[in-house]
Design a protein around this motif. Structure first.
Motif, PDB file in Angstrom:
ATOM      1  N   GLU A  69       1.691  90.933 -89.245  1.00  0.00           N
ATOM      2  CA  GLU A  69       1.907  92.354 -89.476  1.00  0.00           C
ATOM      3  C   GLU A  69       0.682  92.968 -90.141  1.00  0.00           C
ATOM      4  O   GLU A  69      -0.038  92.312 -90.878  1.00  0.00           O
ATOM      5  N   PRO A  70       0.423  94.229 -89.876  1.00  0.00           N
ATOM      6  CA  PRO A  70      -0.712  94.871 -90.558  1.00  0.00           C
ATOM      7  C   PRO A  70      -0.441  94.961 -92.053  1.00  0.00           C
ATOM      8  O   PRO A  70       0.687  95.167 -92.471  1.00  0.00           O
ATOM      9  N   HIS A  71      -1.467  94.764 -92.821  1.00  0.00           N
ATOM     10  CA  HIS A  71      -1.313  94.791 -94.269  1.00  0.00           C
ATOM     11  C   HIS A  71      -2.013  96.025 -94.833  1.00  0.00           C
ATOM     12  O   HIS A  71      -2.840  96.646 -94.182  1.00  0.00           O
ATOM     13  N   GLU A  72      -1.669  96.327 -96.053  1.00  0.00           N
ATOM     14  CA  GLU A  72      -2.254  97.486 -96.714  1.00  0.00           C
ATOM     15  C   GLU A  72      -3.693  97.180 -97.108  1.00  0.00           C
ATOM     16  O   GLU A  72      -4.015  96.065 -97.491  1.00  0.00           O
ATOM     17  N   PRO A  73      -4.585  98.150 -97.006  1.00  0.00           N
ATOM     18  CA  PRO A  73      -5.969  97.904 -97.426  1.00  0.00           C
ATOM     19  C   PRO A  73      -6.040  97.687 -98.930  1.00  0.00           C
ATOM     20  O   PRO A  73      -5.174  98.134 -99.681  1.00  0.00           O
ATOM     21  N   MET A  74      -7.079  96.971 -99.337  1.00  0.00           N
ATOM     22  CA  MET A  74      -7.255  96.696-100.760  1.00  0.00           C
ATOM     23  C   MET A  74      -7.514  97.996-101.506  1.00  0.00           C
ATOM     24  O   MET A  74      -8.237  98.864-101.033  1.00  0.00           O
ATOM     25  N   ARG A  75      -6.917  98.106-102.650  1.00  0.00           N
ATOM     26  CA  ARG A  75      -7.125  99.291-103.472  1.00  0.00           C
ATOM     27  C   ARG A  75      -8.145  98.969-104.546  1.00  0.00           C
ATOM     28  O   ARG A  75      -8.269  97.843-104.981  1.00  0.00           O
ATOM     29  N   GLY A  76      -8.839  99.973-104.967  1.00  0.00           N
ATOM     30  CA  GLY A  76      -9.837  99.779-106.008  1.00  0.00           C
ATOM     31  C   GLY A  76     -11.218 100.037-105.454  1.00  0.00           C
ATOM     32  O   GLY A  76     -11.410 100.298-104.269  1.00  0.00           O
ATOM     33  N   PRO A  77     -12.225  99.951-106.308  1.00  0.00           N
ATOM     34  CA  PRO A  77     -13.590 100.227-105.845  1.00  0.00           C
ATOM     35  C   PRO A  77     -14.069  99.111-104.916  1.00  0.00           C
ATOM     36  O   PRO A  77     -13.693  97.954-105.082  1.00  0.00           O
ATOM     37  N   PRO A  78     -14.895  99.440-103.925  1.00  0.00           N
ATOM     38  CA  PRO A  78     -15.411  98.402-103.024  1.00  0.00           C
ATOM     39  C   PRO A  78     -16.360  97.474-103.775  1.00  0.00           C
ATOM     40  O   PRO A  78     -17.029  97.874-104.726  1.00  0.00           O
ATOM     41  N   VAL A  79     -16.403  96.234-103.328  1.00  0.00           N
ATOM     42  CA  VAL A  79     -17.267  95.239-103.950  1.00  0.00           C
ATOM     43  C   VAL A  79     -18.690  95.468-103.458  1.00  0.00           C
ATOM     44  O   VAL A  79     -18.936  95.565-102.265  1.00  0.00           O
ATOM     45  N   ARG A  80     -19.631  95.577-104.371  1.00  0.00           N
ATOM     46  CA  ARG A  80     -21.033  95.784-104.009  1.00  0.00           C
ATOM     47  C   ARG A  80     -21.756  94.446-104.029  1.00  0.00           C
ATOM     48  O   ARG A  80     -21.658  93.699-104.998  1.00  0.00           O
ATOM     49  N   LEU A  81     -22.487  94.163-102.959  1.00  0.00           N
ATOM     50  CA  LEU A  81     -23.251  92.930-102.849  1.00  0.00           C
ATOM     51  C   LEU A  81     -24.743  93.251-102.811  1.00  0.00           C
ATOM     52  O   LEU A  81     -25.157  94.280-102.269  1.00  0.00           O
ATOM     53  N   GLU A  82     -25.516  92.377-103.353  1.00  0.00           N
ATOM     54  CA  GLU A  82     -26.965  92.536-103.328  1.00  0.00           C
ATOM     55  C   GLU A  82     -27.486  92.225-101.923  1.00  0.00           C
ATOM     56  O   GLU A  82     -26.999  91.305-101.278  1.00  0.00           O
ATOM     57  N   PRO A  83     -28.485  92.966-101.425  1.00  0.00           N
ATOM     58  CA  PRO A  83     -29.051  92.642-100.111  1.00  0.00           C
ATOM     59  C   PRO A  83     -29.793  91.310-100.174  1.00  0.00           C
ATOM     60  O   PRO A  83     -30.457  90.998-101.166  1.00  0.00           O
TER      61      PRO A  83
END
Length: 196
Positions: A69-83
């Motif tokens: 089943e489709p799930h709810e998207p994660m709530r909260g700020p997006p995780v930032r990754l270093e390039p």
């Protein structure tokens, strides 16, 4: 119609007995449906059933997987990754070493060969694989290696070969070598294209 107190009391007691009998049946065994809005209330999937008895609160629970089943998207700020990419190579493509590899391989494979179309077709594949393996042994990271070998019959003809590439002139480069014997010529080119 008039009822006497005795008959009226008897009628009430029978109704009370029926109601209390229903209540006692409900206390012994009942089915609790899932809450409205609960993910498990999907009409396509079986629901969780909880049975309650007088002695224990929950006697059995059936579970259903909701992986598809489709799930709810994660709530909260997006995780930032270093390039993690590099804009420039740590080590440049070794043009001179690659030219020496081309010279060595072409001379060792073609020094005593005569031009035969079927043999030369197989030789181009073999030579290009050998050159590519030896260039990769230099372990120049993040470079894509492209090897082109052309073998042709040597007669009194003129020939020009050219190539066009779209690349970064600071990091991308090539190396080439020409070989001739009495019956054939060979041109080997190796392109080193930096891959970010």
């Amino acid at each position: 119609m008039r009822f006497t107190q005795g008959s009226q009391g008897a009628g009430q007691s029978r109704e009370q007995e029926r109601d209390t009998g229903k209540m006692s049946m409900r206390k012994k065994s009942s089915v609790v449906p899932p809450k409205i809005g609960d993910r498990r209330s999907n009409h396509l999937a079986p629901t969780n059933v909880v049975r309650q008895s007088a002695n224990s609160r929950i006697s059995s629970v059936s579970t259903v997987s909701f992986m598809d089943e489709p799930h709810e998207p994660m709530r909260g700020p997006p995780v930032r990754l270093e390039p993690t990419f590099q804009l420039k190579p740590n080590k440049k493509f070794p043009v001179v070493q690659v030219k020496n590899i081309l010279k060595d391989v072409l001379e060792s494979y073609l020094s005593e060969e005569k031009y035969e179309p079927e043999l030369c077709r197989q030789m181009t594949k073999t030579i290009s694989e050998v050159v590519k393996a030896r260039v990769k042994d230099l372990q120049v990271k993040r470079y894509k290696v492209i090897v082109l070998i052309h073998i042709g019959q040597l007669k009194d003809q003129g020939m020009r070969m050219g190539s066009r590439c779209l690349w970064d002139p600071e990091n991308d480069t090539f190396s080439s070598y020409e070989y001739k014997n009495n019956s054939l010529f060979a041109i080997g080119s190796v392109y080193g294209v930096y891959y970010e």
